[in-house]
Enzyme design. Structure first.
Site, mmCIF file in Angstrom:
data_model
loop_
_atom_site.group_PDB
_atom_site.id
_atom_site.type_symbol
_atom_site.label_atom_id
_atom_site.label_comp_id
_atom_site.label_asym_id
_atom_site.label_seq_id
_atom_site.Cartn_x
_atom_site.Cartn_y
_atom_site.Cartn_z
ATOM 1 N N ASP A 422 0.856 -1.178 0.000
ATOM 2 C CA ASP A 422 0.000 0.000 0.000
ATOM 3 C C ASP A 422 0.901 1.238 0.000
ATOM 4 O OD1 ASP A 422 -2.324 1.589 0.279
ATOM 5 O OD2 ASP A 422 -2.017 1.656 2.444
ATOM 6 N N THR A 424 -0.302 4.891 1.229
ATOM 7 C CA THR A 424 -0.562 5.767 2.367
ATOM 8 C C THR A 424 -0.428 5.002 3.680
ATOM 9 O OG1 THR A 424 -2.092 7.038 1.008
ATOM 10 C CG2 THR A 424 -2.220 7.352 3.399
#
Length: 1142
Positions: A422, A424
């Site tokens: 991922d 963020t």
């Protein structure tokens, strides 16, 4: 007759109530299908209008986390253990030995099996006893329950569904409760859910308005209400229900219930004196209990290879037994039987053939290592603790050490080929800072807390006072959120002193803003810096001050954010009675719904912010007439009170109202990269691990972050598969890129895909998309939904090469890909702990991946790969001598080893050194593994457990068995006497020599595989050899009673044998001869595999290569060389670590 029917119906009802199933098919006695929803009467009191009330029977609140009871432990544990192939196999062998005339005592098979089963059973029994102990503590905890109109204390286990429970500050909730009221007049309370999801921040929960005034026992006693809710589900963040509050007239008033109205068992009440709640789920039906179930099992490549090797050895054993049985009957039919063999003993009848086959299987069954599984289990369990003990993977800022949620996948950390991450909170800090915004087509920038306007000539201008448009924009940001306000230390004293001014802060400096989303916290703090201060919610009104003027907005509804809508809205009513919908969200989900405003200019500004790597949101509003709001509220109430398909109905209502927006502007916040992210990605790439970034952010932002993180590099050719709507266009684009790669294969390619295009390609062109992506060095997937992340991981995991995949993330939207990947890793970040709870391993920073993969994964894999190979090897070297002996014993089942040797060979003579090796071996130093990530490539694809290495290990085992058996045979052939008295060697002396040589050889072989001679490894060898001689000597001198042993075969054999110098010389010669190929391989590996001279010089000049076991010294076959030569040879051998060594 009618009376009989009534009695039968009554009996049937009573049987049903007591849980007894009626034995025949009477319709009234059949067990009901469990309804989709349950109805709980608050206080277990039905409405006064109900004439007949039959209470539903639910399970009690007893917590049971244990697996066994006193009565089922033995059968259940044995059943589970004998599901393992090796354990079941040895059970069958033990039974065979009891049924037939076995060549060796059944103790040789049964006792090792009992030992392994007992060790495992004791371990599992102790763990379950601890669970029983913890259960008793929880179940006997006192709880306060409303009985009548008084609060009484009872044991927690006696709470029933429907009871009204009082929970006081700093107490855990004993079951899942629907909150009825609290000490706060607003009906709110604060809880922490650290025991559930690991989040330590306080969360606000609330009750419905109609029950929050019931703060006294009598009020609660008089309350008539029922709760309708779904049956228990494991999802901690999902609850669908409604409460019916009955008035004195009998009419019901319905209010919706959601996750914010539920207090889950395992959470703790904080900063609130007390609350009252109604129990809805108890015992094993609580969400915490449902989440205690085991996750889907994952199996490592090593475990699969180990099972394949075991099957091969079982097939070899079967083949050996068949061949030996055939040779026996060929021999007896060709040569006359000795005089001492009874006539008809070896007639080839079916019964004799089966008995002989089973006897050979008993004799040779030790080729299967019985203690392999228990050793591997111990090694993995202890090895997983190293993960948490690594102080360099401890994060001081969060006070979080690394955590291993499983020990089954330790070695899989050394096999990863694809990493899906991922963005963020994983690559970035997830700490947002407001930087820029676009308001009414004008760009603004915040520098040092001061707002600047970007003029047309590019020169910034200081903003001293807010214009109407800017004021409106920041007012929306100050209201459109779910931020909670807390006061800093010191201001509460003023509140307690009664100072009215202390209720509010003039500057906002005294406030601590708590938010579930870092974006919202950044917005509220930015508003506070620019004079619009948010004070929180009081009397259902959000309060803000603008230019020191208090403004109140009544909160009518909050339309929560969800990944599908990608926006959140708040409907408020101003003091002028105006109703406004305020909304913020991804520009892709909002700009298409804008009716008025400069959309093109806003989109241009958003793209500029994205190029800078900033996170962007669009801000809009909509004025609602009272008629529009009334229609919306009716539909919203209908959807919120629905028990079936509530989410779908809410989505339809939200979509209806979130239209015809007025565009106010857009925001841009900065999310900084975590420490050492570029270095980590570069090291992983050098290690042969391809990194894919899967994010929900827009393309421009994600591409910018990929460049700054080193995921994309300047020399890479970027291929885009974005904004594709048609299947044919996707296919043509993919084919074009494939031809481009074929024409210029020397270039490096980076692929960019968005979620919209991916959904089209996954439906029809998954195979060619997979082929294209596998040819790219880096892949970026943006605008991805959680399910799409899992689909991408699954696509690569199931590709033809079946690579080992790892996924890392920090939020709930990453859970699906974490669970889909072969190895799931959670980041202990700021988006909750769902990712951590669902992961196999967890730590606080992305940079710790280097140590997790390149260091721990490398060590784990090398240790267990050698352990598995060694176990099969040492049994081949040991029991193959028995196979040879059958050719010299007329293919009879006569054993060459005494029963004691068969019994203890795997359990004590060879078990401890390999276990300690599996825990402490360090074939290379930590600095070498971390500074030279390329070494990681040498162990992927399960290279240390390839069939080639498997054959090499076992060929060495066969060589050792040949040297030991036939060498001993040649040295002591023709009844050569070794003693002055003229004694000759008998069968047990012969077997004792074989055992002595075999124990020495296999343990020295392990020593040749050892590079790090630490104190535990040295002690393990010393204890093994000392224990071996001690056991043999004791057994040699003791005349065992008849009940313990039929014949004292080894009485005085060992001491008589060792009194002969020739025997010692023979043992020395045999061991050296057997180990000569191993020594040559080690010498060749350490000295002759020379890299080009210039590479060696460059490595020496960089000084990055360290000795193999720097802390404990290095022992190699070049120990007697000069120190300078030794260092050179060690460095030269690194690049060939896994080329030939076994």
């Amino acid at each position: 007759m009618c009376g009989l029917k009534r009695k039968l119906a009554t009996s049937c009802y009573n049987w049903k109530r007591s849980g007894i199933v009626f034995p025949f098919s009477g319709k009234g006695c059949m067990k009901k299908k469990r309804p989709a929803n349950r109805t709980v009467f608050v206080g277990n009191r039905p409405p006064s209008t109900e004439e007949v009330f039959i209470p539903e029977k639910y399970i009690d609140n007893q917590v049971i986390s244990s697996k066994y009871t006193l009565w089922n432990f033995l059968p259940k544990n044995l059943f589970e253990q004998f599901r393992r192939v090796a354990n079941f196999y040895f059970l069958c062998v033990g039974i065979v030995q009891l049924l037939i005339d076995t060549p060796v005592t059944p103790i040789t098979s049964i006792l090792p099996l009992v030992f392994v089963i007992s060790v495992t059973a004791i371990k599992q029994g102790y763990e379950d006893w601890l669970r029983h102990k913890a259960d008793r503590e929880v179940n006997n905890t006192s709880a306060k329950v409303l009985q009548g109109s008084k609060i009484e204390e009872i044991k927690s286990m006696h709470i029933k569904v429907g009871d009204i429970v009082r929970v006081e500050a700093n107490e855990d909730f004993p079951c899942d409760l629907v909150m009825l009221s609290s000490s706060d007049p607003e009906g709110t309370c604060y809880i922490t859910t650290a025991n559930l999801d690991g989040e330590t921040n306080l969360k606000t929960h609330m009750c419905v308005q109609d029950t929050r005034k019931c703060q006294k026992e009598q009020d609660l006693h008089d309350l008539e209400a029922s709760i309708e809710c779904q049956q228990p589900i494991p999802d901690l963040y999902r609850f669908i229900g409604r409460i019916n509050i009955f008035k004195s007239s009998g009419e019901g008033h319905v209010k919706p219930l959601g996750p914010d109205n539920v207090l889950l068992r395992g959470a703790r009440l904080k900063n609130t004196p007390y609350i009252y709640g109604c129990a809805i789920y108890t015992g094993q039906e609580t969400k915490m209990a449902l989440n205690s179930k085991f996750k889907q099992a994952k199996f490592s490549r090593v475990e699969r290879a180990m099972n394949m090797f075991l099957i091969v050895f079982l097939l070899v054993l079967l083949l050996e037994c068949i061949v030996l049985s055939g040779l026996k009957y060929w021999y007896t039919s060709t040569y006359p039987l000795p005089w001492y063999v009874p006539a008809g003993k070896d007639d080839p009848t079916a019964m004799h053939v089966i008995e002989d086959f089973l006897a050979f299987m008993v004799l040779l069954n030790y080729i299967v290592p019985i203690s392999l599984y228990v050793t591997v289990e111990i090694q993995k369990f202890v090895g997983s603790m190293y993960f948490g003990w690594d102080v360099l993977m401890y994060d001081e800022t969060t006070n979080e050490p690394a955590k291993a949620n499983t020990s089954d996948l330790n070695e899989e950390l050394g096999q990863v080929e694809f990493l899906f991450t991922d963005k963020t909170g994983t690559l970035t800090e997830n700490y947002m800072q407001f930087r820029q915004c676009s308001i009414d087509s004008v760009q603004y920038e915040e520098v040092g807390g001061q707002l600047y306007c970007r003029s047309r000539d590019g020169q910034p201008q200081v903003i001293h006072s807010l214009s109407r448009e800017v004021e409106e924009f920041f007012t929306v940001l100050a209201l459109c959120h779910t931020v909670r306000v807390e006061r800093k230390a010191g201001t509460e004293e003023e509140v307690e002193a009664g100072a009215a001014s202390s209720m509010y802060s003039d500057t906002g400096d005294e406030y601590l803003y708590q938010a579930s989303s870092p974006d919202e916290k950044a917005f509220v703090e930015a508003c506070s810096r620019h004079g619009i201060i948010y004070h929180g919610i009081h009397d259902d009104c959000m309060e803000i001050t603008l230019n020191k003027e208090m403004r109140r907005y009544r909160v009518l509804h909050v339309l929560d954010f969800d990944p599908t809508r990608k926006r959140m809205s708040v409907i408020v009513q101003s003091e002028q009675d105006e109703i406004v919908l305020l909304c913020k969200g991804a520009e892709s989900a909002i700009l298409d719904r804008v009716k008025t405003g400069e959309k093109d200019v806003a989109q241009k500004h958003v793209n500029e912010y994205a190029v800078l790597g900033l996170r962007t949101l669009a801000v809009v509003k909509r004025d609602l007439s009272k008629e529009e709001y009334k229609v919306f509220e009716e539909k919203l109430h209908e959807a919120k009170t629905a028990l079936q398909n509530r989410e779908e109905k809410l989505a339809v209502v939200y979509d209806m109202i979130e239209q015809d927006f007025q565009l106010l502007g857009a925001t841009a916040v900065e999310d900084k990269l975590q420490e050492d992210v570029p270095r980590t990605i570069q090291s992983l790439r050098r290690a042969g691990i391809k990194v894919w970034v899967l994010t929900g952010d827009k393309q421009e932002t994600a591409v910018n972050i990929s460049h700054s993180a080193g995921h994309f590099q300047a020399q890479m050719n970027e291929l885009e598969l974005t904004k594709m709507m048609k299947s044919d266009d996707c296919r043509d684009k993919i084919q074009h890129y494939r031809r481009q790669i074929e024409r210029f294969p020397e270039q490096q390619y980076a692929l960019i895909i968005d979620g919209q295009s991916l959904s089209v390609m996954m439906a029809e062109h998954e195979e060619i998309l997979m082929e294209l992506s596998l040819h790219c060095v880096a892949v970026l997937c943006c605008r991805m939904s959680p399910i799409q992340k899992a689909q991408v991981v699954r696509m690569i995991k199931l590709s033809p090469t079946k690579p080992v995949t790892a996924a890392i993330g920090d939020g709930a939207n990453d859970v699906s890909m974490i669970q889909e990947a072969d190895v799931g890793i959670g980041i202990m970040g700021k988006e909750g702990r769902q990712a951590v709870r669902s992961s196999d391993y967890a730590f606080a920073k992305f940079k710790f991946l280097m140590r997790a993969f390149l260091l721990h994964g490398h060590y784990f894999y090398i240790r267990i790969a050698t352990l598995v190979q060694y176990f099969f090897y040492k049994n081949v070297a040991f029991i193959t001598c028995q196979l040879y002996y059958t050719f010299y014993s007329a293919f009879s089942e006569q054993p060459v080893y005494e029963a004691l040797y068969l019994l203890l060979y795997n359990i004590t003579f060879t078990s401890l050194p390999i276990l300690i090796y599996g825990l402490f071996e360090k074939h290379l130093s930590q600095d070498t593994l971390l500074n030279r990530p390329e070494l990681y490539r040498r162990i992927t694809r399960n290279r240390k457990l390839s069939w080639k290495r498997f054959l090499l290990w076992n060929c060495l085992g066969l060589w050792h068995s040949v040297v030991l058996f036939f060498g001993t045979y040649l040295l002591f052939n023709n009844d050569v006497s070794l003693w002055p008295s003229g004694k000759s060697m008998g069968i047990w002396s012969y077997g004792t020599v074989l055992v002595l040589c075999c124990v020495f050889v296999v343990n020295i072989k392990l020593g040749l595989e050892t590079y790090c001679w630490s104190v535990p490894i040295l002690l393990s060898f010393g204890v093994t050899f000392a224990g071996f001689f001690l056991v043999i000597i004791v057994y040699n001198f003791v005349f065992w009673p008849s009940w313990a042993m039929d014949h004292p075969y080894l009485l005085q054999v060992f001491t008589t044998l060792l009194s002969c110098g020739t025997a010692w010389l023979a043992i020395l010669l045999l061991c050296v001869t057997a180990l000569l190929p191993d020594i040559c391989l080690r010498v060749w590996h350490d000295t002759m595999k020379v890299q080009p001279a210039e590479m060696t010089v460059s490595k020496m000049s960089t000084g990055k290569v360290k000795p193999v076991c720097q802390s404990n010294g290095v022992v190699t076959v070049t120990s007697f060389l000069s120190s300078s030569k030794k260092e050179v040879l060690e460095m030269q051998s690194l690049d060939h670590l896994d080329s030939v060594s076994v």
